[in-house]
Scaffold this motif. Sequence first.
Motif, PDB file in Angstrom:
ATOM      1  N   LEU B 404       9.341  48.505  56.505  1.00  0.00           N
ATOM      2  CA  LEU B 404      10.390  47.543  56.871  1.00  0.00           C
ATOM      3  C   LEU B 404      11.773  48.097  56.518  1.00  0.00           C
ATOM      4  N   SER B 405      11.823  48.827  55.424  1.00  0.00           N
ATOM      5  CA  SER B 405      13.082  49.464  55.033  1.00  0.00           C
ATOM      6  C   SER B 405      13.519  50.446  56.129  1.00  0.00           C
ATOM      7  N   GLN B 406      12.561  51.202  56.639  1.00  0.00           N
ATOM      8  CA  GLN B 406      12.881  52.168  57.704  1.00  0.00           C
ATOM      9  C   GLN B 406      13.272  51.449  58.996  1.00  0.00           C
ATOM     10  N   ALA B 407      12.622  50.304  59.223  1.00  0.00           N
ATOM     11  CA  ALA B 407      12.962  49.527  60.431  1.00  0.00           C
ATOM     12  C   ALA B 407      14.414  49.058  60.353  1.00  0.00           C
ATOM     13  N   VAL B 408      14.816  48.609  59.175  1.00  0.00           N
ATOM     14  CA  VAL B 408      16.210  48.167  59.010  1.00  0.00           C
ATOM     15  C   VAL B 408      17.155  49.350  59.218  1.00  0.00           C
ATOM     16  N   ALA B 409      16.769  50.492  58.652  1.00  0.00           N
ATOM     17  CA  ALA B 409      17.635  51.676  58.775  1.00  0.00           C
ATOM     18  C   ALA B 409      17.777  52.125  60.230  1.00  0.00           C
ATOM     19  N   SER B 410      16.803  51.784  61.055  1.00  0.00           N
ATOM     20  CA  SER B 410      16.850  52.221  62.460  1.00  0.00           C
ATOM     21  C   SER B 410      17.768  51.337  63.311  1.00  0.00           C
ATOM     22  N   LEU B 411      18.223  50.219  62.753  1.00  0.00           N
ATOM     23  CA  LEU B 411      19.067  49.292  63.523  1.00  0.00           C
ATOM     24  C   LEU B 411      20.536  49.661  63.415  1.00  0.00           C
ATOM     25  N   GLN B 412      21.266  49.465  64.497  1.00  0.00           N
ATOM     26  CA  GLN B 412      22.708  49.703  64.467  1.00  0.00           C
ATOM     27  C   GLN B 412      23.414  48.426  64.893  1.00  0.00           C
ATOM     28  N   LEU B 413      24.297  47.949  64.034  1.00  0.00           N
ATOM     29  CA  LEU B 413      25.060  46.754  64.415  1.00  0.00           C
ATOM     30  C   LEU B 413      25.990  47.120  65.572  1.00  0.00           C
ATOM     31  N   GLU B 414      25.840  46.410  66.669  1.00  0.00           N
ATOM     32  CA  GLU B 414      26.586  46.761  67.887  1.00  0.00           C
ATOM     33  C   GLU B 414      27.682  45.735  68.187  1.00  0.00           C
TER      34      GLU B 414
END
Lengths: 413, 427
Positions: B404-414
Amino acid sequence: MVRFTLPNGLTIQLLKKTGFVGQFAAVMVDFGGLDRQLSDGSSLPAGTAHFIEHQLFNKQNGDISARFATNQASTNAFTSPSKTAYYFESVNQLPENLDLLAQLVGEPYFRVASVDNERGIIGQEIDLYQDQPDWQLETGLMQKLFAQQPLAEDIAGSKQSIALITPAILKAAYQTYYQPQRMQVVVVGDFSVDQLQQYFVESKYWSALSQTKSPIALTKKIIEPPLMPLQQTETQITKLALGWRLQIPMTLPAMIGWQLDLELILTILFGETSFFLRKYRDLGLIDDRFQFQTIVERSSGYLMMTMNTPDPLKCQSVIEQELAKMATTVTPESFSRIQKQAEGQVLFSRDALSDLGLETAELAFYHWSPAQVAQYLHKRTRQDSLTQVQKFIENSQAESFQLLGGDLKSWYN
Amino acid sequence: MNFQLAKGVQVTIHENQKFQTNLVSCHFLGDFKQANATEMVLLSRVLMHGCLAYPHSDQLSQALADRYGANLQIQSAPLGQWQQLEATLAFVQPDSTQDNLKSCLKLLKQVLQRSLLLDERLGKSAFNIEKQALASELFDNQSDHEFQAYQLTKAAFFKQEPSLSRLGQAATGNRQDLKAMTFTRLKQLYQQIIATWRLEITVVTSTPTSSWRSLLQQYLPFSRRQIVLQDSAFVNFSKATSRVQTAQRDFVGQQSRLCLAYKLPTPITLVQRDHLRLLTYLLGQNEQALLFTEIREKRGWVYDIQASFNPFFGWLMIEAGLDATYLRMLPDLIEEQFKYIEQGQLNAAWLNTQKTGLKASHLLAQDSVVWLNQRLLQTALWPHQQRLESAFVQAIDTISAVDLSQAVASLQLEVVTMLTGKQVAHG
């Protein structure tokens, strides 16, 4: 369906649905937004029932929905003008979740800090509704139809009224209204009916719900703030609401029969199969937001129509004309078509466990069951339904309310 | 069971005795560049208006009522880079005959294949009526601030990808495209969709699957078609986020609205989707979710706050309604929740409860005939991605706090959208 009553007066209905994975259970309490008095005559602030609904989830050891979650269940609640319902949906651990449901409604824990916090959340909820033009439209009409009465106020109350709510008020209201003889429990799912009946008979949690003969009284009189005028929000399009409030007294069971007759006749007059809807939608006098609702809250009954229209006066006039000539519009052919449609809708409704459960609980307060509704719709004659609806219109107080918006043509072009 | 009815016309059937409801859906699939959202919405409306056999809306509604209140829904339901026109007829079979079923299939055929658009006079009349009705709906939507916040966010989200900018259009349609619509264009689009778009028919039924080939051949036949469709419905972003876009607006109202859109990694794998699905659930899809407990229950800042995730459009979105006082503080508080997850320190028992909840909601969906129908479509479109319930459960069970930590890291606030509600002084 199996129906039985525990010694404390709690009524339970079990509906077996073979093959369904889900388990649905609800407790419905005969207490809602319009209940604004304690048994000693002292008044409750608007929004008290809804506030209790929010606060009952708060327990000494935290939010009870967390305990439902560990049992694979999701839980929720709602408040209507005359009822409050608490329910869960799950896939297993039915007895454990039913225990929690009994604790949810049976173990109040009202504290100053949580009540203060809840006031902020409900204040946001009130703001959310007030920004919706359709909510404003319905509320405006209700204030005219039920002036100076609890039904004129929103179920959540106002920011001014919820500011008056304290743990003592919640406790007094809870003791008055949350009594087992005022509750209906419904469980729907694929379970052993015998085992579940046994569970209820033996459950310490459900039998712990007790009747209170002398609820605590409030030591301080509530001075309710006056009903605030609507903080009108912006609406792009002009909206019209028409309402008819039943003025003659009826018994609780009669209210449902009346509601079903109205549904049948109004569907013919104003539903999707009607020439009325086609004609005035095609002409642009109304659009797809046109709708009617027939509402029964104990012995109060009313009909509400809401619509977007560029010409409210003309719209009101053509609707009144349509009601006046209902006897010619409702033909034997159109009546039998709508009965056939209703027969199908009864079958469709059997596929939604939560809807079926909540409908069963609500109808029980009026001494009806879903099966009786189906039978009534099937056996009703055109003449009987017409007579009822004509009687309703003749004995109603009619009101209208408008929200003025801009001009569609100017915006579009 | 699945079979081919004609080239390009595939049928997938699920036989189920527990439901009273039967569903037959025709999913027409084309490339998103073949039609804009307004065209698709207007076409859906004209098809719902009537057909040559029942030219007026009340007549078609009467035909449905005569079939025990059969429910017809025709809508534009885009799947990322694929446009979809979905026509679903729900009906019951009150007796042991197949009379109502056959009658419903015939009606669906008339609606889809004998549209009013085939007749110049009737078609133009329906076109003008529905254009007017859609304009009225779009005008009314201007007062829906929740919808406006969502739409502004969606438009900004695709702004930096010119090849995908059309995906930022409102799914309900828009005034500019509506004004540009012509009867000729709508008729051409209709003929193109019915004759050439890929067609997936899905059926949830109590009638034995063995009867369906002949039933469809007889009552709902479709011609063969040559499919021209992009390989993937899922969007692929060509660029990383260069800067966070902000959209701000004031309106007269009590509440303010916040909407945040995060870009997902693309192309997205099934494993990543599972991780993001759980992430979305534990952020804002249940009463124990982080945003719900931390922002609503502990602070009392909001009444409604939720997270949603759409792998087709490549976003994870957070939407909230709140008092203007907290509007500028809320993004930081949401960011704190993301950081907490990214640190990989989620409480194990709480995470387990969240997994249990997600699995239960998945199981509960099996009681929904509409969900089953959607799953049939996914099975038809992506058979290699379908799995048994036990495999889904196992996939969710294996997700760790680190995943889940990696999933969060994969997101970019657009995109950050703020609509500020301002009260008007009275008096």
